[in-house]
Each structure stands twice: as C-alpha cells, then as structure tokens.
Scaffold this active site. Structure first.
Site, mmCIF file in Angstrom:
data_model
loop_
_atom_site.group_PDB
_atom_site.id
_atom_site.type_symbol
_atom_site.label_atom_id
_atom_site.label_comp_id
_atom_site.label_asym_id
_atom_site.label_seq_id
_atom_site.Cartn_x
_atom_site.Cartn_y
_atom_site.Cartn_z
ATOM 1 N N GLN A 198 -13.854 -1.045 -86.278
ATOM 2 C CA GLN A 198 -13.881 0.331 -86.473
ATOM 3 C C GLN A 198 -14.792 0.918 -87.369
ATOM 4 O O GLN A 198 -14.507 2.122 -87.624
ATOM 5 C CB GLN A 198 -12.132 0.577 -87.539
ATOM 6 N N ASP A 199 -15.798 0.719 -88.047
ATOM 7 C CA ASP A 199 -16.444 0.965 -89.263
ATOM 8 C C ASP A 199 -17.714 0.126 -89.255
ATOM 9 O O ASP A 199 -18.887 0.043 -90.088
ATOM 10 C CB ASP A 199 -15.769 1.112 -90.289
ATOM 11 N N LEU A 200 -18.339 0.164 -87.303
ATOM 12 C CA LEU A 200 -20.259 -0.636 -87.869
ATOM 13 C C LEU A 200 -20.820 0.346 -88.194
ATOM 14 O O LEU A 200 -20.952 1.890 -87.538
ATOM 15 C CB LEU A 200 -19.934 -1.041 -86.359
ATOM 16 N N ASN A 230 -23.128 -2.064 -93.030
ATOM 17 C CA ASN A 230 -21.509 -3.184 -92.804
ATOM 18 C C ASN A 230 -22.522 -4.291 -92.353
ATOM 19 O O ASN A 230 -21.450 -4.922 -91.987
ATOM 20 C CB ASN A 230 -20.673 -2.723 -92.724
#
Length: 162
Positions: free
Chosen positions: A68-70, A74
């Site tokens: 959910q947070d590419l 990251n």
C-alpha cells in the site's frame, strides 16, 4: 517460502516511547539512485528493477499482505557496504495490511477468503497510488501492481504519471 526481497527482522524496541523495528541494514533507497541518474534509469535498469519488484510483491502477497505504500524511498538497492547493487529490497511495512482472512494461503484465494471490500481511508503516497487508493476504496494486490507500474514509468520519464 523465504522472503528474499525483505531485510531480516531482528525484533522490536521502544526509543523515547516510539516503537522501532530492528532490521538488517541494506543499501541506499531508490531516490539516491534516481538523483544520480538525473534523467532516468534507462530501459534495462528499469526492467531489472521491475522484475525484482514484481518478485518482492509476489512474496508479500503470497503471505496474505499488500504493501500500500510503494515509492522510491521504500525501495532499497543493494547491501549496506555498496559492494552489491544487484538486489532490491522492499522496506517500510508500516501501511501493509492483510488482505485475506487466512494466514496460510493456497492458490487461488477464493472470494470468501478476502477481507470484506468497502471504503477505507486513503493510504500510501498520492503520487504513486492507484485510483482505488485515491478514492478511498479497500485496496487489493492489483493496487500494489498499479503503484509499481506508476513507479516504473517514473523511473523512465522522471514524471509523475497521473
């Protein structure tokens, strides 16, 4: 299955009442490499990155979670010493959520085993988020893949693809 695209996890501690995860130290994040390449990663580097990122997402999805947070910070490339830049690591599982009710998966996952769909708060990075993410919908594996596609387009063009 071994999670080869994720740093080894050593434990959890508290620093000044904030929870901290202790994990293997890996190489620089992708933002550093993007800045060094000025214009773009080029086709070959982007393809190699994309294949490893697909593998890392498949590993994460195979244990029932979505990231959910590419985004570039990251994704880390190589080991800490910088002597091996051939491996990609996916970090920051702070927004990762379980998408199935069962912890042990078999293929295919049935509709009844998925977490109930519905509205959810916006998660992740707006620049690389899928339309579902921006619309406040419950996210799925597909949304991780869409975010990866946006990220790879960004690597090639250095433009946010929305």
């Amino acid at each position: 299955r071994k999670l080869s695209h994720f740093p080894k996890y050593y434990g959890t501690t508290y620093i000044f009442s904030h929870k901290a995860y202790l994990q293997e130290r890996v190489g620089k994040d992708m933002s550093n490499y993007l800045n060094a390449y000025c214009n773009s990663f080029g086709y070959i580097n982007t393809l190699q990155l994309g294949l490893q990122m697909l593998d890392s997402l498949q590993q994460l999805h195979s244990i029932g979670f979505i990231h959910q947070d590419l985004k570039p910070p990251n994704i880390c490339i190589g080991n800490f010493e910088g002597s091996d830049t051939s491996k990609v690591y996916l970090i920051d599982m702070g927004l990762a959520t379980q998408y199935t009710k069962k912890k042990i998966l078999r293929k295919p996952v049935t509709k009844e085993e998925h977490i109930k769909e519905g509205d959810a708060p916006q998660h992740g990075n707006i620049a690389f988020g899928s339309l579902n993410s921006l619309s406040g919908k419950q996210l799925s594996r597909r949304d991780d893949i869409i975010s990866l596609a946006y990220l790879l387009l960004y690597c090639l063009t250095r433009e946010i693809p929305h």
